[in-house]
Scaffold this active site. Sequence first.
Site, PDB file in Angstrom:
ATOM      1  N   SER A  56      35.082 -12.548  28.665  1.00 37.42           N
ATOM      2  CA  SER A  56      36.260 -11.946  29.297  1.00 37.42           C
ATOM      3  C   SER A  56      36.578 -10.552  28.773  1.00 37.42           C
ATOM      4  CB  SER A  56      37.482 -12.846  29.108  1.00 37.42           C
ATOM      5  OG  SER A  56      37.892 -12.881  27.751  1.00 37.42           O
ATOM      6  N   LYS A 122      42.609 -10.750  23.909  1.00 41.76           N
ATOM      7  CA  LYS A 122      42.705  -9.893  25.094  1.00 41.76           C
ATOM      8  C   LYS A 122      43.255  -8.528  24.674  1.00 41.76           C
ATOM      9  CE  LYS A 122      41.843 -13.461  27.872  1.00 41.76           C
ATOM     10  NZ  LYS A 122      40.589 -13.616  28.654  1.00 41.76           N
TER      11      LYS A 122
END
Length: 261
Positions: A56, A122
């Site tokens: 990701s 993230k």
Amino acid sequence: MAFFVFSARILESIKLGLSMDFKYIKKEITHYILIFVGVFAFKSSFFEPNHIPSGSMLPTLAIGDFILVNKMSYGFKIPYSDTMIFGIGDGKPTYINKFTPPERGDIAVFRYPKNPDILFVKRIVGVPGDEIEVFDNQMYLNGKLVDTKPLKKEDNIDVFDEKFGPENLSFHEVNWGDTKFVTTHNDAMPYHLNTREKVVVPEGHLFAMGDNRDFSSDSRVWGFVPFEYVRGKAMFVWFNMVYPWSAEKFHFRPWRIGKSF
């Protein structure tokens, strides 16, 4: 090593039927308990290693990267205050000094809001009060389009496996003041992963996204990250390997060691 020596001495004494020196045993057990508590206290408050299992955050973080996380970047926590064991504890840290929230562009490690037992990593793209909109992989921050510039594919494609459809990927550089990073878009997707409407980041929360825009479950899907779920800031890669028994394809990329963020 000392632990095995200690264990061997106990087993040898039992085997030979010799009397045990219980003061020695008590001393050694206390010694190892203190080491155990100290190591995990250090991990809780200072630095913590984490492993990247998914793509990701490609190309910034590769699958198999082992990263070092600075637990002091946003404040100094009381050791074990953010611990959760088998669902026991709320995972909310207690800070000795004032908590300083992450800034836009930081790569943060935090507890997944839908399941706090899981850690996510993230990039923070929105802080309290920010208005965020993402449409067709174009990000608007407080009503203004975030500037990007296209990059050469060959400079970023080496960490992508076949499952990501590398022939369809494009790369874009985002420049936020002192922070520059690369995002990945899959141009073959019929629609991109987007927020359906503008959202305003509430107080005490953050908006996080993966750099691999079309292969990331992030705030566009499950919402905001509470401040108290933030664990620390990613610093650098200290090792890289995808284990042979992993669901992912085996990789060993020693050239990634030392990559900082």
